[in-house]
Design an enzyme around this catalytic site. Sequence first.
Site, short mmCIF file in Angstrom:
data_model
loop_
_atom_site.label_atom_id
_atom_site.label_comp_id
_atom_site.label_asym_id
_atom_site.label_seq_id
_atom_site.Cartn_x
_atom_site.Cartn_y
_atom_site.Cartn_z
CE1 TYR A 101 -3.71 2.54 1.07
CE2 TYR A 101 -1.81 3.61 2.08
CZ TYR A 101 -3.12 3.66 1.63
OH TYR A 101 -3.83 4.83 1.73
CD GLU A 189 -5.91 4.42 -0.96
OE1 GLU A 189 -6.05 4.71 0.24
OE2 GLU A 189 -6.83 3.91 -1.63
#
Length: 383
Positions: A101, A189
């Site tokens: 992530y 993101e």
Amino acid sequence: MDLYEYQGKQYFARYDIPVSPGATADTVEEAVVAAETYGYPVVVKAQVQVGGRGKAGGVKLASDRAEAELHARNILGLDIKGHVVKRLWIERSSDIAKEYYASFTLDRSAKSHVCIVSAKGGVEIEQVADEDPDAIVRRHVDPLDGFGVDDARAVVDEAGIDDEAKAGVAEILVKLYRCYVEGDADLVEINPLILTPDGRVHALDAKVTLDDSAAFRHPEWADWANLDELDPRDRLAREKGLQYVGLDGYVGIIANGAGLAMSTCDVVEQVGGEPANFLDIGGGASADVMASALEVINTDEKVKAIFVNIFGGITRGEEVANGIVQALDRVDIAAPIVIRLDGTNAEQGRAILEAHGSDRLESLPTMLEAARRATELAGGVVR
Ligand code: GDP
Ligand code: MN
């Protein structure tokens, strides 16, 4: 403005962040053409602005034409958390060894940018935060210092990214920061950011929120403007260039200046009414702008009365009054209108409104009285 995944990937690609080649498809036929073009296996992905598409059945692998067709058929029209899928993104499938992530966003309470990295990607970051908060590394970034390769390496080490992926992840973090700052985003993101079995790191998903206040320096964003996701009132206001925020009440509000528009909402609440919207027509308040504002409010069926609150400064009262009168000739307004006009040349303005002599139009001298009258006309209980 939030981007769809495929738009986010186009945006990443401009900053040289590796993404898989693919194409959008709005029909099953287009999906099959895209799948044949990029070669099997492909991933068929729902394009909706909500996370967790995978779990909801909106992301499927297809190893041949029949599967691509089946998944496209099933996903188009699927309702994912209230978002109906109208478009697919078809890309060449990647083999996954590891899922990480990475994001940059604003930490408003710290008044700073923040870089967030985790070696546990692929699941929602909120879930990781709940179950294993230590697996998430957060590092504040001073915009004056920027975020260079040394910063990236430190974060990657701290997050426990696998050795073979460290260089690739660090390189992408530096590019992602550039894309966040130079691209005027509030959020970038990548989840998952993957390591492939042959040692490449690349973005498998993209979530991007652009800072609308920077739109003036990005004419290219117009291609991404996603008007069909908006409330119809917001869409019309956007098209007319008005500062509008839809609310749930029944008193439509038009004011000049954001501060006055907010105070007008407050005063309507204070007297027991409920504002249907915030609408700032800005300094000019010409007939055109006033007509557009009345038109937007007129499309809101909940509106039972309209409160126009204008304080003339540089804009003179008679101009505003003429604007309102001309606007009323052009737009057929369903609800009664209460006007409070004060400031420069207010008396001339009020005289013009009076001469117009419409029984749909009432002029009151103070904000409080006008708010009460509008609430009353709208059938509200005045306090
Ligand atoms: P989200 O559920 O809305 O976040 O959608 P993602 O784009 O993140 O996809 C969800 C999951 O599908 C990912 O975490 C992957 O596990 C899987 N996935 C997505 N693309 C591929 C791919 O190209 N190959 C493989 N094997 N899995 C994929
Ligand atoms: Mn994802």
